[in-house]
Structures are given as structure tokens and as C-alpha cells.
Design a protein around this motif. Structure first.
Motif, PDB file in Angstrom:
ATOM      1  N   ARG A   1      31.791  60.870  38.990  1.00  0.00           N
ATOM      2  CA  ARG A   1      32.292  60.558  37.496  1.00  0.00           C
ATOM      3  C   ARG A   1      33.093  59.433  37.614  1.00  0.00           C
ATOM      4  O   ARG A   1      35.037  58.950  37.848  1.00  0.00           O
ATOM      5  N   THR A   2      32.712  58.393  36.753  1.00  0.00           N
ATOM      6  CA  THR A   2      33.745  57.355  36.451  1.00  0.00           C
ATOM      7  C   THR A   2      34.088  57.114  34.954  1.00  0.00           C
ATOM      8  O   THR A   2      33.613  57.017  33.902  1.00  0.00           O
ATOM      9  N   PRO A   3      34.725  57.071  33.969  1.00  0.00           N
ATOM     10  CA  PRO A   3      35.409  57.501  33.087  1.00  0.00           C
ATOM     11  C   PRO A   3      35.557  56.518  32.056  1.00  0.00           C
ATOM     12  O   PRO A   3      36.106  55.222  33.178  1.00  0.00           O
ATOM     13  N   LEU A   4      35.095  56.191  30.808  1.00  0.00           N
ATOM     14  CA  LEU A   4      35.714  55.062  30.009  1.00  0.00           C
ATOM     15  C   LEU A   4      37.166  55.499  29.242  1.00  0.00           C
ATOM     16  O   LEU A   4      37.653  57.145  29.284  1.00  0.00           O
ATOM     17  N   ASP A   5      37.254  54.773  28.692  1.00  0.00           N
ATOM     18  CA  ASP A   5      39.084  54.857  28.074  1.00  0.00           C
ATOM     19  C   ASP A   5      39.941  55.478  29.150  1.00  0.00           C
ATOM     20  O   ASP A   5      40.954  56.309  28.020  1.00  0.00           O
ATOM     21  N   ALA A   6      40.053  55.118  30.357  1.00  0.00           N
ATOM     22  CA  ALA A   6      41.062  55.492  30.851  1.00  0.00           C
ATOM     23  C   ALA A   6      41.405  54.812  31.930  1.00  0.00           C
ATOM     24  O   ALA A   6      40.178  53.903  31.956  1.00  0.00           O
ATOM     25  N   PRO A   7      42.382  54.866  32.446  1.00  0.00           N
ATOM     26  CA  PRO A   7      43.268  53.640  33.733  1.00  0.00           C
ATOM     27  C   PRO A   7      41.793  54.108  34.912  1.00  0.00           C
ATOM     28  O   PRO A   7      42.284  55.492  35.636  1.00  0.00           O
ATOM     29  N   LEU A   8      40.995  53.227  35.085  1.00  0.00           N
ATOM     30  CA  LEU A   8      40.926  52.532  36.608  1.00  0.00           C
ATOM     31  C   LEU A   8      41.202  51.412  37.293  1.00  0.00           C
ATOM     32  O   LEU A   8      41.596  50.961  36.926  1.00  0.00           O
ATOM     33  N   ASP A   9      42.033  52.906  39.023  1.00  0.00           N
ATOM     34  CA  ASP A   9      42.255  51.286  40.224  1.00  0.00           C
ATOM     35  C   ASP A   9      41.242  50.972  40.775  1.00  0.00           C
ATOM     36  O   ASP A   9      40.730  51.463  41.460  1.00  0.00           O
ATOM     37  N   LEU A  10      41.360  49.850  41.299  1.00  0.00           N
ATOM     38  CA  LEU A  10      40.534  49.083  41.911  1.00  0.00           C
ATOM     39  C   LEU A  10      40.633  48.518  43.069  1.00  0.00           C
ATOM     40  O   LEU A  10      42.057  47.616  43.236  1.00  0.00           O
ATOM     41  N   HIS A  11      40.841  48.553  43.994  1.00  0.00           N
ATOM     42  CA  HIS A  11      41.291  48.240  45.637  1.00  0.00           C
ATOM     43  C   HIS A  11      40.103  47.584  46.473  1.00  0.00           C
ATOM     44  O   HIS A  11      38.601  47.309  46.425  1.00  0.00           O
ATOM     45  N   ALA A  12      40.270  47.201  47.080  1.00  0.00           N
ATOM     46  CA  ALA A  12      39.953  45.929  47.991  1.00  0.00           C
ATOM     47  C   ALA A  12      40.232  44.845  49.114  1.00  0.00           C
ATOM     48  O   ALA A  12      41.671  45.186  48.981  1.00  0.00           O
ATOM     49  N   GLU A  13      39.739  45.319  50.443  1.00  0.00           N
ATOM     50  CA  GLU A  13      40.595  45.206  51.688  1.00  0.00           C
ATOM     51  C   GLU A  13      39.020  44.485  52.752  1.00  0.00           C
ATOM     52  O   GLU A  13      38.292  44.754  52.903  1.00  0.00           O
ATOM     53  N   ILE A  14      39.657  43.144  52.962  1.00  0.00           N
ATOM     54  CA  ILE A  14      38.779  42.621  54.902  1.00  0.00           C
ATOM     55  C   ILE A  14      39.108  42.958  55.500  1.00  0.00           C
ATOM     56  O   ILE A  14      40.118  43.283  55.994  1.00  0.00           O
ATOM     57  N   THR A  15      38.204  43.746  55.910  1.00  0.00           N
ATOM     58  CA  THR A  15      37.991  44.503  57.229  1.00  0.00           C
ATOM     59  C   THR A  15      37.360  43.638  59.090  1.00  0.00           C
ATOM     60  O   THR A  15      38.020  44.687  59.333  1.00  0.00           O
ATOM     61  N   GLY A  16      37.236  43.028  58.563  1.00  0.00           N
ATOM     62  CA  GLY A  16      36.851  42.152  59.714  1.00  0.00           C
ATOM     63  C   GLY A  16      36.060  40.356  59.302  1.00  0.00           C
ATOM     64  O   GLY A  16      35.570  40.664  58.345  1.00  0.00           O
ATOM     65  N   ARG A  17      36.596  40.072  60.590  1.00  0.00           N
ATOM     66  CA  ARG A  17      35.322  38.380  60.285  1.00  0.00           C
ATOM     67  C   ARG A  17      34.351  38.739  62.084  1.00  0.00           C
ATOM     68  O   ARG A  17      35.091  38.964  62.473  1.00  0.00           O
ATOM     69  N   SER A  18      33.246  37.937  61.886  1.00  0.00           N
ATOM     70  CA  SER A  18      32.488  37.924  63.049  1.00  0.00           C
ATOM     71  C   SER A  18      31.910  35.998  62.513  1.00  0.00           C
ATOM     72  O   SER A  18      31.454  35.801  61.794  1.00  0.00           O
ATOM     73  N   GLY A  19      32.448  35.164  63.235  1.00  0.00           N
ATOM     74  CA  GLY A  19      31.647  33.963  62.786  1.00  0.00           C
ATOM     75  C   GLY A  19      31.850  33.684  60.991  1.00  0.00           C
ATOM     76  O   GLY A  19      32.946  32.923  60.906  1.00  0.00           O
ATOM     77  N   ARG A  20      30.898  33.891  60.347  1.00  0.00           N
ATOM     78  CA  ARG A  20      30.122  32.665  59.390  1.00  0.00           C
ATOM     79  C   ARG A  20      30.720  34.404  58.447  1.00  0.00           C
ATOM     80  O   ARG A  20      30.258  33.953  57.313  1.00  0.00           O
ATOM     81  N   LYS A  21      30.659  35.418  58.880  1.00  0.00           N
ATOM     82  CA  LYS A  21      30.371  36.716  58.493  1.00  0.00           C
ATOM     83  C   LYS A  21      32.108  37.342  57.849  1.00  0.00           C
ATOM     84  O   LYS A  21      32.801  37.458  59.205  1.00  0.00           O
ATOM     85  N   ILE A  22      32.184  37.427  57.208  1.00  0.00           N
ATOM     86  CA  ILE A  22      33.360  38.407  56.191  1.00  0.00           C
ATOM     87  C   ILE A  22      32.571  39.563  55.999  1.00  0.00           C
ATOM     88  O   ILE A  22      32.494  40.074  55.243  1.00  0.00           O
ATOM     89  N   HIS A  23      33.611  40.474  56.811  1.00  0.00           N
ATOM     90  CA  HIS A  23      32.826  42.319  55.930  1.00  0.00           C
ATOM     91  C   HIS A  23      34.548  42.712  55.390  1.00  0.00           C
ATOM     92  O   HIS A  23      35.867  42.457  55.021  1.00  0.00           O
TER      93      HIS A  23
END
Length: 209
Positions: free
Chosen positions: A160-182
């Protein structure tokens, strides 16, 4: 030479005073949208409010652009280099605004979803989760200075992703290969992951803001 003298003038994106006024207008519009979605006023008051809103729409529509304002691809990287957060959708009320903080190949943001983002009762809509993940992962990639667009975005809805409550969002680059970024990302509440995302981004040339 441009046939339209206004084309050479500063826009709210580049002119500090006009940008500040536009950002305030967008924030007021979001507040209006929430009020419209949740109001419980009597019918007569709704009719009067509709007239007022229609009048404002007519006023704002007397001078318009072909498209909504956009900021440059380079801005997230410039702000990252200056140690400042990147604030998304400051001049477009349709997007969900985030204040994104960069740290190397990672990024984070926080959000408290309101009634406008509801899917199942008291839950964040899954489509809005995808929107948030695409924005966060894409901004992280742009923040590294890469001109890239989303190739694929896969999501897993874990809890469940609740409303009216603090949510923490995270992102991370895990790899690069040529023109591709994961990259990977997730949304969590009180340390519990609600949504996980995996993204593939493709670098491109000749993209204009």
C-alpha cells in the motif's frame, strides 16, 4: 529576424520576476484544483465558483503560447553542480512537483500525496507512482549531464502507498553501456518499500528544450 516581437522577449523560465509570478500562479492553481476536487459547498456556491473560474480562464487565455513552458535539459545538471535541488514542474500545474536532491549517482525526494492523487481509497494511484518514478529517475540521469530519454520503465507494486503520509522516493544509476543508462528507483513509507522501478534511458543528440 522574428516576425513576432514577443518571441525574442524573456519568458517566465528565463526572466526571474516573470518566473516567480508564474510559479506562484501554478501553486495557486494546484490549490484551486484540490479545492475543486474536495469542496462540499452548496450548489448555488458551486455555480458562482464556476463563473469565477471561467472568467479567470478567459483572462489568462487572452494571450497564450502554443505549448506549455519547458526548462532546459541542462538545468538539473547545473543545479546539481551548484549543490542545489532541482524542483520539477514549477511552471506546469499538471505535473506532480518534486524537490529532488542529488548525491553522486543517486537522487532522493519526499512527497505527501493529497486527494488529487488518489486511486484506490486512501491509496496513491499506480499511474501517479509511475509518473513519479519516471520523473525522479529521468531527472537523476539529466542531473549527470546526459541528454537522455526514457526507453523502458518497469514497475512492481509491493504494498500500500498511502495518501496524506510522508513518502520517501529514491533513485540510483546502476550501470552504463554505450548509449544506455540503467537506473532503479523506489517509493517507501516508514522504511517499507511500496513501489520499485527499473528504468532504461537512451542518450540522444539534437534535443532542444
Amino acid at each position: 529576424m522574428s516576425s513576432n516581437p514577443r518571441e525574442s522577449e524573456a519568458t517566465p523560465v528565463t526572466d526571474p520576476e516573470r518566473r516567480a509570478a508564474t510559479v506562484e500562479l501554478v501553486e495557486a492553481t494546484r490549490a484551486l484544483m484540490l479545492a475543486v476536487a474536495t469542496t462540499d459547498l452548496p450548489v448555488d456556491d458551486l455555480v458562482e465558483a464556476t463563473k469565477s473560474i471561467s472568467g479567470l480562464a478567459d483572462l489568462l487565455g487572452t494571450e497564450t503560447r502554443t505549448r506549455v513552458l519547458r526548462t532546459s535539459f541542462e538545468l538539473p545538471a547545473e543545479l546539481r553542480g551548484a549543490g542545489e535541488p532541482w524542483r520539477t514542474y514549477g511552471v506546469n500545474p499538471f505535473g506532480i512537483p518534486l524537490e529532488i536532491h542529488f548525491d553522486g549517482d543517486t537522487a532522493r525526494a519526499t512527497l505527501v500525496g493529497d486527494a488529487l492523487l488518489e486511486g484506490p481509497p486512501d491509496h496513491l494511484h499506480g499511474g501517479f507512482s509511475a509518473h513519479l518514478m519516471d520523473c525522479l529517475l529521468g531527472s537523476l540521469v539529466q542531473g549527470t549531464g546526459e541528454r537522455a530519454v526514457t526507453g523502458t520503465l518497469d514497475l512492481r507494486y509491493l504494498s500500500r502507498t498511502p495518501l496524506d503520509a510522508p513518502l520517501d522516493l529514491h533513485a540510483e544509476i546502476t550501470g552504463r553501456s554505450g548509449r544506455k543508462i540503467h537506473a532503479v528507483g523506489w517509493i517507501e513509507h516508514e522504511g517499507v518499500r511500496c513501489v520499485e522501478a527499473t528504468g532504461l534511458f537512451i542518450t540522444i543528440d539534437g534535443v532542444h528544450a
